[in-house]
Every structure is written in C-alpha cells, then in structure tokens.
Design a protein around this motif. Sequence first.
Motif, PDB file in Angstrom:
ATOM      1  N   ALA A  62       1.416  -8.254  -3.915  1.00 44.03           N
ATOM      2  CA  ALA A  62       2.578  -8.894  -4.153  1.00 44.03           C
ATOM      3  C   ALA A  62       3.781  -8.202  -4.392  1.00 44.03           C
ATOM      4  O   ALA A  62       4.869  -8.647  -4.164  1.00 44.03           O
ATOM      5  N   GLU A  63       3.419  -6.951  -4.978  1.00 40.62           N
ATOM      6  CA  GLU A  63       4.606  -6.107  -5.626  1.00 40.62           C
ATOM      7  C   GLU A  63       5.205  -5.325  -4.332  1.00 40.62           C
ATOM      8  O   GLU A  63       6.002  -4.396  -4.516  1.00 40.62           O
ATOM      9  N   GLY A  64       4.723  -5.569  -2.952  1.00 35.95           N
ATOM     10  CA  GLY A  64       4.996  -4.873  -1.918  1.00 35.95           C
ATOM     11  C   GLY A  64       4.363  -3.498  -1.456  1.00 35.95           C
ATOM     12  O   GLY A  64       4.684  -2.836  -0.558  1.00 35.95           O
ATOM     13  N   ILE A  65       3.387  -3.289  -2.438  1.00 34.59           N
ATOM     14  CA  ILE A  65       2.397  -2.025  -1.949  1.00 34.59           C
ATOM     15  C   ILE A  65       1.653  -2.156  -0.660  1.00 34.59           C
ATOM     16  O   ILE A  65       1.115  -2.922  -0.757  1.00 34.59           O
ATOM     17  N   SER A  66       1.762  -1.202   0.208  1.00 33.83           N
ATOM     18  CA  SER A  66       0.949  -1.200   1.158  1.00 33.83           C
ATOM     19  C   SER A  66      -0.391  -0.958   1.205  1.00 33.83           C
ATOM     20  O   SER A  66      -0.525   0.350   0.678  1.00 33.83           O
ATOM     21  N   ILE A  67      -1.227  -1.737   1.046  1.00 35.07           N
ATOM     22  CA  ILE A  67      -2.737  -1.591   0.707  1.00 35.07           C
ATOM     23  C   ILE A  67      -3.366  -0.557   1.644  1.00 35.07           C
ATOM     24  O   ILE A  67      -3.887   0.239   1.164  1.00 35.07           O
ATOM     25  N   ARG A  68      -3.152  -1.038   2.863  1.00 37.28           N
ATOM     26  CA  ARG A  68      -3.817   0.065   3.965  1.00 37.28           C
ATOM     27  C   ARG A  68      -3.358   1.417   3.877  1.00 37.28           C
ATOM     28  O   ARG A  68      -4.276   2.456   4.150  1.00 37.28           O
ATOM     29  N   TRP A  69      -2.072   1.394   3.853  1.00 40.03           N
ATOM     30  CA  TRP A  69      -1.520   3.099   3.743  1.00 40.03           C
ATOM     31  C   TRP A  69      -2.257   3.962   2.685  1.00 40.03           C
ATOM     32  O   TRP A  69      -2.362   4.786   2.777  1.00 40.03           O
ATOM     33  N   TRP A  70      -1.870   3.031   1.202  1.00 41.12           N
ATOM     34  CA  TRP A  70      -2.288   3.937   0.241  1.00 41.12           C
ATOM     35  C   TRP A  70      -3.833   3.830   0.110  1.00 41.12           C
ATOM     36  O   TRP A  70      -4.422   4.919  -0.575  1.00 41.12           O
ATOM     37  N   ASP A  71      -4.622   3.172   0.526  1.00 41.00           N
ATOM     38  CA  ASP A  71      -6.100   3.060   0.880  1.00 41.00           C
ATOM     39  C   ASP A  71      -6.335   4.506   1.695  1.00 41.00           C
ATOM     40  O   ASP A  71      -7.300   5.237   1.295  1.00 41.00           O
ATOM     41  N   PHE A  72      -5.685   4.526   2.771  1.00 44.62           N
ATOM     42  CA  PHE A  72      -5.939   5.828   3.729  1.00 44.62           C
ATOM     43  C   PHE A  72      -5.702   7.174   2.924  1.00 44.62           C
ATOM     44  O   PHE A  72      -6.539   7.953   2.985  1.00 44.62           O
ATOM     45  N   LEU A  73      -4.622   6.871   2.209  1.00 49.52           N
ATOM     46  CA  LEU A  73      -4.147   8.292   1.180  1.00 49.52           C
ATOM     47  C   LEU A  73      -5.158   8.302   0.361  1.00 49.52           C
ATOM     48  O   LEU A  73      -5.579   9.679   0.139  1.00 49.52           O
ATOM     49  N   PHE A  74      -5.984   7.339  -0.319  1.00 49.23           N
ATOM     50  CA  PHE A  74      -6.656   7.333  -1.279  1.00 49.23           C
ATOM     51  C   PHE A  74      -8.083   8.193  -0.524  1.00 49.23           C
ATOM     52  O   PHE A  74      -8.527   9.057  -1.049  1.00 49.23           O
ATOM     53  N   TYR A  75      -8.453   7.605   0.614  1.00 51.96           N
ATOM     54  CA  TYR A  75      -9.912   7.968   1.191  1.00 51.96           C
ATOM     55  C   TYR A  75      -9.551   9.269   1.917  1.00 51.96           C
ATOM     56  O   TYR A  75     -10.428  10.294   1.961  1.00 51.96           O
ATOM     57  N   ALA A  76      -8.380   9.531   2.234  1.00 49.17           N
ATOM     58  CA  ALA A  76      -8.270  10.993   2.894  1.00 49.17           C
ATOM     59  C   ALA A  76      -8.326  12.014   1.765  1.00 49.17           C
ATOM     60  O   ALA A  76      -8.756  12.942   1.994  1.00 49.17           O
ATOM     61  N   SER A  77      -7.382  11.897   0.573  1.00 53.66           N
ATOM     62  CA  SER A  77      -7.901  13.002  -0.441  1.00 53.66           C
ATOM     63  C   SER A  77      -9.240  12.949  -0.885  1.00 53.66           C
ATOM     64  O   SER A  77      -9.436  14.024  -1.460  1.00 53.66           O
TER      65      SER A  77
END
Length: 281
Positions: A173-188
């Motif tokens: 709802a705050e405009g955070i891209s869930i998929r993009w930050w999820d990918f960065l989380f799993y990539a790290s």
Amino acid sequence: MELGMIQFLAAPFAASLILTGIHAYLGVHVVERGVIFVDLSLAQFAALGATIALLLPVSGGDPHGGVVYAVSLLFTFIGALVFSQVRGHRARIPQEAIIGICYAVASAAAILAMSKATSESEHLKDMLVGNILAVSWPEVSKTAILYSAVGIFHYVYRHKFLAISMDPSRAEAEGISIRWWDFLFYASFGFVVTSSVAIAGVLLVFCYLIVPSVAAMLYSDHIGKRLAIGWSMGTFVSAVGVYLSLALDLPTGATIVCTFGLALAIMAAVRPIVQPHRVAR
C-alpha cells in the motif's frame, strides 16, 4: 583444554560465529514470512550448482574453486528469482509449496549429477553435514567480508526488508515493489547460502537460520531482543558443538545440529518457569 586444541578449534569457532551473526538475522525474516524451508531449498540449489560445476573440466575437480562458487551462486540466483515471483497474499499456490517442490527437484537433480561424478557418496555427505573443522583462516576472512557487505546492505534498506517481511500488505500500500525487494532479499540470501553451504553443509546452514530465531520467538516479540537471544544461543551452541565433536570424535556438522536441537528443547522446557506470563498469554 590444551593450547594445541584451542588453536585447532579457533578457525572453526570463528566461522561458526560468523554464520550465527548473519543467519540469526536472516532467520527473523524467514520465520516472519512463514517460508521456513527457503534456506534449505536455496542451499540445495547451491549444492546442485556446485555438483554440476564439479563435472565441468574447467573446475579442475576443486570443490572450493572459483568456478564451483560461481556456478553455485548462479543457481541460487535462479532460485531467488523463482521465489520472488511466487510471493504474494493473492497467489493461488502457496509459496511454501513452490519452495518444497524446488527443494525436491534440486535434491534429485544433485543425486543424478553425482551419479556421473567420482566419490559421489562422500560429496553428498559433505553437502549435507559439511566439515566446518576443515575451514581455514583465509576462508573465514573472505566469508566475514562478504557477510559484512550483505549485513550493511540489509541495514541500509532495513525498513523496506522489515516491511515486506512483517506486513507485506502495508508495504504494498505504501508503494514498495514487493517482487523487486523480494528478489533483492533472496539474491543477498543467495550470497550467504552459497558460502555457508561450502563451509558447513546444507543441514547445519538450515539450523543456524531457523533454530536461533525459533528459540528467540519463545521469549520475545521484539526484533532487537530476538536478535540478541538468537546470537547468544548460536554462539553458545557453536562452542559446545565444536568442542563435543572433537572431544568425542564425532562429525562436527551433525554434532552441532543435534546440539541445536537439544538447546531448543531445553529452552522450550524452561520457558514456563522463566516467563509464565507468555505461556498464559
């Protein structure tokens, strides 16, 4: 304890402390997301990549070489991409189901790959339980630098990572891209898992991620306190497990895993005495 034994255990213990530091933090996210087996699945992707890399002539048969690490990391990125695409409260298929399927397929593929390699049974055992006693100080140093970089990355963007882990609906709802930050989380996460599996094996990496976080949740709901409890437990279990494995001549990884299980059982048993109000609640 003799001086020679202390010197022998110094590097493995330092490695276990590094594993505790990063995995206890990542475990908080994993438990909050409810994707308990994502570490196990990503670790199996890393193991599959390492197994396939060993079949390549350019690897030279060195399980700790640069080629093996690069291919292993590539496979964890593939897993990170898959997991980030199936996240969401509106998804028809639960993310945990995809994680389980990926783990099963990666495990079977690794077995198939090892059937074409020499010493496949020994390699399988190393992937499962590892051999942290064999870690060297250069490996400890490289791992510490890598995990520090991952830790700084997560600290800088901690608000976004915590938001998508604790309250994904609000984050969206705050405009955070869930998929993009999820990918960065799993990539790290993939960087951490790839290095951890090479040092400690799949089972031990899983325990470092999940058990301290679960134990901490028994005693606190606050992130800071849970991290403190998780880090303290991981440090204590690592020291006891490494010592027992050497003193009793037992496999180090399996000994630490069993010590984690025993420590968790004890912490759960004493919680009604230490914190009766949390049990009542």
